[in-house]
Design a protein around this motif. Structure first.
Motif, PDB file in Angstrom:
ATOM      1  N   VAL A  39      -7.692  -0.872   4.740  1.00 41.32           N
ATOM      2  CA  VAL A  39      -6.713   0.206   4.929  1.00 41.32           C
ATOM      3  C   VAL A  39      -6.155   0.664   3.587  1.00 41.32           C
ATOM      4  O   VAL A  39      -5.657   1.778   3.464  1.00 41.32           O
ATOM      5  N   GLY A  40      -6.234  -0.197   2.557  1.00 41.71           N
ATOM      6  CA  GLY A  40      -5.729   0.171   1.241  1.00 41.71           C
ATOM      7  C   GLY A  40      -4.713  -0.788   0.657  1.00 41.71           C
ATOM      8  O   GLY A  40      -4.201  -0.562  -0.451  1.00 41.71           O
ATOM      9  N   TYR A  41      -4.406  -1.870   1.361  1.00 46.09           N
ATOM     10  CA  TYR A  41      -3.423  -2.836   0.861  1.00 46.09           C
ATOM     11  C   TYR A  41      -4.030  -3.709  -0.228  1.00 46.09           C
ATOM     12  O   TYR A  41      -5.199  -4.089  -0.157  1.00 46.09           O
ATOM     13  N   ARG A  42      -3.204  -4.037  -1.226  1.00 41.95           N
ATOM     14  CA  ARG A  42      -3.654  -4.890  -2.332  1.00 41.95           C
ATOM     15  C   ARG A  42      -2.583  -5.935  -2.631  1.00 41.95           C
ATOM     16  O   ARG A  42      -1.391  -5.722  -2.401  1.00 41.95           O
ATOM     17  N   LYS A  43      -3.025  -7.038  -3.194  1.00 38.56           N
ATOM     18  CA  LYS A  43      -2.128  -8.165  -3.441  1.00 38.56           C
ATOM     19  C   LYS A  43      -1.249  -7.933  -4.665  1.00 38.56           C
ATOM     20  O   LYS A  43      -1.738  -7.524  -5.715  1.00 38.56           O
ATOM     21  N   VAL A  44       0.066  -8.235  -4.501  1.00 40.43           N
ATOM     22  CA  VAL A  44       0.992  -8.136  -5.626  1.00 40.43           C
ATOM     23  C   VAL A  44       1.770  -9.436  -5.826  1.00 40.43           C
ATOM     24  O   VAL A  44       2.558  -9.550  -6.762  1.00 40.43           O
ATOM     25  N   GLY A  45       1.570 -10.407  -4.954  1.00 31.10           N
ATOM     26  CA  GLY A  45       2.304 -11.653  -5.070  1.00 31.10           C
ATOM     27  C   GLY A  45       1.987 -12.574  -3.919  1.00 31.10           C
ATOM     28  O   GLY A  45       0.942 -12.450  -3.278  1.00 31.10           O
ATOM     29  N   GLU A  46       2.928 -13.491  -3.660  1.00 31.26           N
ATOM     30  CA  GLU A  46       2.730 -14.497  -2.624  1.00 31.26           C
ATOM     31  C   GLU A  46       4.007 -14.691  -1.843  1.00 31.26           C
ATOM     32  O   GLU A  46       5.108 -14.627  -2.388  1.00 31.26           O
ATOM     33  N   ALA A  47       3.863 -14.926  -0.543  1.00 34.19           N
ATOM     34  CA  ALA A  47       5.000 -15.284   0.316  1.00 34.19           C
ATOM     35  C   ALA A  47       4.831 -16.724   0.755  1.00 34.19           C
ATOM     36  O   ALA A  47       3.717 -17.179   1.053  1.00 34.19           O
ATOM     37  N   LEU A  48       5.931 -17.460   0.789  1.00 34.87           N
ATOM     38  CA  LEU A  48       5.922 -18.863   1.188  1.00 34.87           C
ATOM     39  C   LEU A  48       6.705 -19.039   2.476  1.00 34.87           C
ATOM     40  O   LEU A  48       7.831 -18.561   2.595  1.00 34.87           O
ATOM     41  N   HIS A  49       6.104 -19.729   3.455  1.00 35.15           N
ATOM     42  CA  HIS A  49       6.795 -20.152   4.664  1.00 35.15           C
ATOM     43  C   HIS A  49       6.863 -21.673   4.609  1.00 35.15           C
ATOM     44  O   HIS A  49       5.831 -22.347   4.477  1.00 35.15           O
ATOM     45  N   ILE A  50       8.067 -22.215   4.706  1.00 40.88           N
ATOM     46  CA  ILE A  50       8.260 -23.659   4.548  1.00 40.88           C
ATOM     47  C   ILE A  50       9.238 -24.153   5.611  1.00 40.88           C
ATOM     48  O   ILE A  50      10.221 -23.479   5.919  1.00 40.88           O
ATOM     49  N   ARG A  99       1.355   5.193   6.910  1.00 47.03           N
ATOM     50  CA  ARG A  99       1.521   6.605   6.581  1.00 47.03           C
ATOM     51  C   ARG A  99       2.780   7.177   7.238  1.00 47.03           C
ATOM     52  O   ARG A  99       3.495   7.986   6.639  1.00 47.03           O
ATOM     53  N   GLY A 100       3.058   6.748   8.448  1.00 50.13           N
ATOM     54  CA  GLY A 100       4.222   7.272   9.167  1.00 50.13           C
ATOM     55  C   GLY A 100       5.540   6.920   8.515  1.00 50.13           C
ATOM     56  O   GLY A 100       6.542   7.603   8.728  1.00 50.13           O
ATOM     57  N   GLY A 101       5.551   5.868   7.717  1.00 48.26           N
ATOM     58  CA  GLY A 101       6.791   5.476   7.071  1.00 48.26           C
ATOM     59  C   GLY A 101       7.297   6.482   6.061  1.00 48.26           C
ATOM     60  O   GLY A 101       8.482   6.468   5.706  1.00 48.26           O
ATOM     61  N   THR A 102       6.437   7.373   5.594  1.00 50.35           N
ATOM     62  CA  THR A 102       6.847   8.364   4.601  1.00 50.35           C
ATOM     63  C   THR A 102       8.030   9.180   5.090  1.00 50.35           C
ATOM     64  O   THR A 102       8.986   9.428   4.343  1.00 50.35           O
ATOM     65  N   ALA A 103       7.995   9.600   6.347  1.00 50.70           N
ATOM     66  CA  ALA A 103       9.073  10.423   6.903  1.00 50.70           C
ATOM     67  C   ALA A 103      10.391   9.667   6.967  1.00 50.70           C
ATOM     68  O   ALA A 103      11.466  10.276   6.988  1.00 50.70           O
ATOM     69  N   ALA A 104      10.307   8.326   6.998  1.00 49.82           N
ATOM     70  CA  ALA A 104      11.520   7.514   7.037  1.00 49.82           C
ATOM     71  C   ALA A 104      11.965   7.106   5.633  1.00 49.82           C
ATOM     72  O   ALA A 104      12.888   6.297   5.491  1.00 49.82           O
ATOM     73  N   CYS A 110       0.849  -1.190   0.000  1.00 49.98           N
ATOM     74  CA  CYS A 110       0.000   0.000   0.000  1.00 49.98           C
ATOM     75  C   CYS A 110       0.884   1.239   0.000  1.00 49.98           C
ATOM     76  O   CYS A 110       1.598   1.481   0.980  1.00 49.98           O
ATOM     77  N   PRO A 111       0.891   2.029  -1.078  1.00 48.70           N
ATOM     78  CA  PRO A 111       1.628   3.292  -1.051  1.00 48.70           C
ATOM     79  C   PRO A 111       1.109   4.163   0.088  1.00 48.70           C
ATOM     80  O   PRO A 111      -0.109   4.242   0.308  1.00 48.70           O
ATOM     81  N   PRO A 112       2.018   4.811   0.847  1.00 47.09           N
ATOM     82  CA  PRO A 112       1.574   5.604   2.004  1.00 47.09           C
ATOM     83  C   PRO A 112       0.516   6.650   1.674  1.00 47.09           C
ATOM     84  O   PRO A 112      -0.354   6.945   2.505  1.00 47.09           O
ATOM     85  N   ASP A 113       0.558   7.213   0.459  1.00 45.13           N
ATOM     86  CA  ASP A 113      -0.427   8.256   0.137  1.00 45.13           C
ATOM     87  C   ASP A 113      -1.785   7.686  -0.270  1.00 45.13           C
ATOM     88  O   ASP A 113      -2.701   8.438  -0.599  1.00 45.13           O
ATOM     89  N   GLU A 114      -1.924   6.347  -0.242  1.00 45.73           N
ATOM     90  CA  GLU A 114      -3.204   5.728  -0.566  1.00 45.73           C
ATOM     91  C   GLU A 114      -3.876   5.092   0.652  1.00 45.73           C
ATOM     92  O   GLU A 114      -4.865   4.372   0.520  1.00 45.73           O
TER      93      GLU A 114
END
Length: 245
Positions: free
Chosen positions: A231-242, A205-210, A99-103
């Motif tokens: 909150v505005g997050y969208r899927k861009v891929g997958e994470a695997l825990h193995i 949103r707070g991460g923008t300053a960092a 999620c881009p902070p401005d979204e």
């Protein structure tokens, strides 16, 4: 490929105590054997041999840790098959969300949610997280872990009902504009009130300053995913825990 950016972030987050084993970088926590703090990340496009996987397992076993990996399979597509052949089993496949902070979409709540830096508040955050994730009682090592996050440019947030911390979360130390939102936790007494979403929105949103342009997270279940989607997050891929038990 965003998966490569996530891998670069995870390797950087492992810190200067990370261990290299063949085409893997391993993060170990000498104070805590929890799976979430001990895992390996493969090199991008790695094609590990059976001997390299055996050496990886030995690194974990030698430290009394469970052999385990967290990574983006799209960035290292040959790794899962090699691990499966060595006896590893999938712990979970999780959507990779950004999620881009401005979204960010704010979640209104009736309690205070704020970023914190003092030790007293970090203790509160540690207690909430450990309670919510059914981990052992918080210790000074949990607070020290937060302090390293803050020292590296990351963030820690708490939700307060009066003086009582009822929610918490963190945004990891950024690497090339990428950082992970993690540890979003709410006490059982205060769930379903929008607190998880409010903590996530504040951190994002707070991460923008960092200098964080690409915060990401991996929800553990569909319920959490719905919270982050609001909150505005969208899927861009997958994470695997193995893992190899």
């Amino acid at each position: 490929m965003f998966g490569a950016d996530v891998h670069a972030y995870l390797r950087a987050a492992a810190g200067d105590r990370a261990v290299r084993s063949g085409p893997f970088m391993i993060r170990f926590d000498e104070h805590d054997d929890a799976l979430a703090f001990n895992y390996a990340i493969p090199d991008d496009d790695a094609a590990p041999t059976a001997d390299e996987i055996a050496a990886l397992i030995a690194e974990f076993r030698g430290r009394a840790r469970t052999p385990r990996l967290e990574y983006v399979p799209q960035a290292a597509p040959k790794v899962e098959g090699a691990l499966s052949a060595a006896g590893f089993t999938v712990e979970g496949r999780y959507p990779l969300l950004v999620c881009p902070p401005d979204e960010v979409v704010d979640t209104p709540v009736d309690i205070r949610v704020e970023l914190v830096t003092d030790d007293a508040a970090l203790w509160q955050a540690a207690r909430v997280m450990n309670e919510a994730f059914e981990a052992p009682e918080a210790t000074e090592h949990d607070v020290a872990r937060f302090r390293r996050v803050l020292d590296g440019g990351g963030l820690v947030a708490v939700a307060l009902d009066g003086a009582e911390a009822v929610g918490a979360g963190q945004l990891g130390r950024p690497h090339r504009g990428v950082a992970e939102v993690a540890g979003i936790a709410v006490r059982a007494s205060h769930r379903r009130r929008g607190i998880a979403g409010a903590v996530t929105a504040l951190l994002t949103r707070g991460g923008t300053a960092a200098g964080i342009t690409t915060p990401f997270l991996t929800p553990g279940d569909d319920g959490a995913a719905r919270v982050y989607a609001r909150v505005g997050y969208r899927k861009v891929g997958e994470a695997l825990h193995i893992v190899l038990h």
